[in-house]
Write a protein that holds these residues in place. Structure first.
Motif, mmCIF file in Angstrom:
data_model
loop_
_atom_site.group_PDB
_atom_site.id
_atom_site.type_symbol
_atom_site.label_atom_id
_atom_site.label_comp_id
_atom_site.label_asym_id
_atom_site.label_seq_id
_atom_site.Cartn_x
_atom_site.Cartn_y
_atom_site.Cartn_z
ATOM 1 N N LYS A 175 0.830 -1.210 0.000
ATOM 2 C CA LYS A 175 0.000 0.000 0.000
ATOM 3 C C LYS A 175 0.864 1.258 0.000
ATOM 4 N N THR A 176 1.781 1.312 0.930
ATOM 5 C CA THR A 176 2.634 2.494 1.026
ATOM 6 C C THR A 176 3.458 2.651 -0.253
ATOM 7 N N HIS A 177 3.931 1.531 -0.765
ATOM 8 C CA HIS A 177 4.698 1.551 -2.011
ATOM 9 C C HIS A 177 3.871 2.222 -3.122
ATOM 10 N N VAL A 231 -3.337 9.814 2.750
ATOM 11 C CA VAL A 231 -3.255 9.528 4.176
ATOM 12 C C VAL A 231 -3.120 8.021 4.348
ATOM 13 N N ASP A 232 -2.027 7.628 4.928
ATOM 14 C CA ASP A 232 -1.671 6.210 5.028
ATOM 15 C C ASP A 232 -2.123 5.638 6.375
ATOM 16 N N ASP A 233 -2.607 4.420 6.358
ATOM 17 C CA ASP A 233 -2.962 3.698 7.588
ATOM 18 C C ASP A 233 -4.035 4.397 8.413
ATOM 19 N N VAL A 234 -5.172 4.660 7.798
ATOM 20 C CA VAL A 234 -6.225 5.380 8.529
ATOM 21 C C VAL A 234 -6.884 4.552 9.628
ATOM 22 N N VAL A 331 5.413 -9.156 1.814
ATOM 23 C CA VAL A 331 6.561 -8.787 0.980
ATOM 24 C C VAL A 331 7.678 -8.173 1.817
ATOM 25 N N ARG A 332 7.308 -7.453 2.839
ATOM 26 C CA ARG A 332 8.338 -6.825 3.657
ATOM 27 C C ARG A 332 9.242 -7.888 4.276
ATOM 28 N N GLU A 333 8.633 -8.923 4.833
ATOM 29 C CA GLU A 333 9.444 -9.987 5.435
ATOM 30 C C GLU A 333 10.246 -10.725 4.381
#
Ligand code: ADP
Ligand code: MG
Length: 465
Positions: A175-177, A231-234, A331-333
């Protein structure tokens, strides 16, 4: 370089470090920033040395902006920060320093033309945009192609094609990506558009601060002058009612003005229990796109892309396949695992093999094994509703069986990395559209039916506990 100026450089760095520590907290500071040292000050440019290439890249992506901001406070001449690999305090040197190729320095947080009137003022509200998070670097597969296409559409349209774009998924799925990629693309096409990206937490924090200093009006105006607000992570906005109120009004005004809004959360709008009903429903007016858990193919694709970009390292294909198979969480891990294996084996001078990978990653591999299985979910659900395990796969359609089955499918989607077709298969070979329908249905029920909402919460807690 003169001794006095070297000393001066060290003093400056010490001041910058103090500010960094206050900003990022002790843990992040000790992990990433303390091991750095100031290598050189050359006119408007400082060179920071990191002990390893991995740390250099990490710091460049996550902290370069802050280092530059703080440094320019200490020494207003400094405008650029370059990161470099230059050995640790123990004298370990992994890579020759290269002046020719300084690492990319993260772009300024607020992306806008320098002539924009309130640039200075908004500057403080936006968070850094990660230079690696571009559309080009995003590997597309079935699980994320819809969200990817929606993000691209938003980035390439002069007028909002849908408003807001609401992206949701579990943690670490991109999402952030995608939000950062939108920022880069918008900037590339039209540098005069005002883009603000920030976390919901930061949004709340800024607002509460503005309230206490009585500057709400300018806060509102600032946000309302933005062309693209992300706005990220609402899921972290909630509770505090006046913040929600403010969010809601800012949101409506921006949309009326024709500004694009992009929101992300870890769940669908309807499942954001802490938000007021009207805010929730407003959030789903535009386009809601979710990113599904990764599939083996996507994981392998991402690893191959990443490995291909690692200079001087040849990662054996079997190793990539092994990681894609075993690190299923997110994906991060997955990226972290690849970095760790490559980094540690290079550091220790060990060969890049399956054996060493298993050794280096034993904790991570175990954690991925401990993940909740579909069978565990089915067992918990049948126990809760007093059914038999066979009911989960049976063709019976009466509600006493069908509803719990849907709940189990919903939980399987939420709590495991399995894809919709995989889940369908485990429920008596059902089609993936049946699972999708079940997930939607249960999401609706959670909103409208307290009993179901409570059942799901109890089961979730039992399974995760
Ligand atoms: P989220 O915001 O959903 O928690 P992020 O966007 O922070 O997840 O992604 C976590 C990491 O995984 C980032 O480094 C990101 O670049 C990477 N990533 C996620 N999805 C993909 C993808 N499809 N292709 C390439 N990298 C990805
Ligand atoms: Mg994120």
């Amino acid at each position: 370089m003169l001794v006095s100026s070297t000393k001066n450089l060290e003093q400056q760095w010490a001041d910058v470090q103090t500010m960094l520590r206050d900003d990022v907290g002790d843990t992040a500071y000790t992990t990433w920033l303390q091991p750095l040292h100031a290598a050189e000050l050359d006119g408007d440019r400082v060179v920071i040395g990191a002990p390893t290439p991995f740390m250099r890249d990490w710091v460049a992506a996550h902290y370069a902006d802050r280092i530059r901001t703080y440094w320019s406070r200490v020494n207003p001449q400094v405008r650029k920060v370059a990161l470099d690999v230059s050995g640790t305090a123990q004298g370990l040197r992994l890579e020759p320093r290269s002046e020719a190729a300084p690492s990319p320095v993260a772009a300024p947080a607020i992306i806008s033309s320098p002539t924009a009137p309130s640039l200075q003022a908004i500057d403080g509200y936006s968070a850094p945009i990660d230079p690696r998070f571009t559309f080009d670097n995003f590997v597309v597969a079935k699980s994320n192609d819809f969200a990817f296409a929606a993000a691209k559409r938003v980035a390439s349209s002069a007028k909002p094609p849908f408003n807001p774009l609401f992206l949701y998924s579990g943690v670490g799925l991109g999402k952030t990506h995608l939000m950062h990629a939108i920022a880069w693309e918008v900037r590339r096409q039209d540098p005069s558009r005002r883009v603000v990206y920030l976390s919901a937490e930061k949004f709340m924090y800024q607002f509460v601060r503005a309230l206490t200093t009585n500057s709400t009006l300018s806060f509102k105006e600032l946000f309302r002058s933005v062309d693209l607000l992300m706005v990220d992570d609402v899921q972290f906005i909630g509770g505090k009612n006046n913040t929600q109120e403010e969010f809601f009004h800012t949101f409506n005004e921006l949309i009326e003005r024709g500004s694009q809004i992009v929101i992300s959360a870890d769940r669908s709008p309807s499942a954001l229990e802490d938000l007021e009903e009207r805010v929730r429903s407003r959030l789903s007016w535009g386009l809601v796109a979710d990113i599904h858990p990764t599939t083996y193919e996507l994981r392998l694709g991402i690893l191959q892309t990443k490995a291909a970009k690692m200079p001087n390292v040849a990662v054996p294909p079997q190793l990539l396949e092994f990681l894609a198979e075993r690190i299923t969480s997110n994906v991060r891990e997955l990226e972290g695992a690849l970095n760790r294996v490559v980094h540690q084996t290079t550091l220790l001078g060990r060969p890049l093999t399956l054996d060493t990978a298993q050794d280096v990653l034993h904790d991570l591999l175990r954690a991925n094994e401990r993940r909740i299985s579909i069978e565990e979910i089915q067992k918990a659900v049948v126990a809760h509703y007093n059914l038999k395990l066979a009911d989960m796969g049976s063709k019976r359609r009466s509600r006493v069986v069908a509803r719990p089955r849907q709940v189990a499918m919903y939980l399987a989607k939420q709590l495991t990395p399995r894809s919709l077709p995989e889940i369908g298969r485990r429920f008596g070979n059902r089609d993936h559209t049946t699972v999708m329908h079940a997930v939607k249905k249960v999401e609706e029920l959670i909103r409208d039916d307290e009993t179901i909402a409570r059942d799901v919460e109890t089961l979730r807690r039992r399974l995760q506990g």
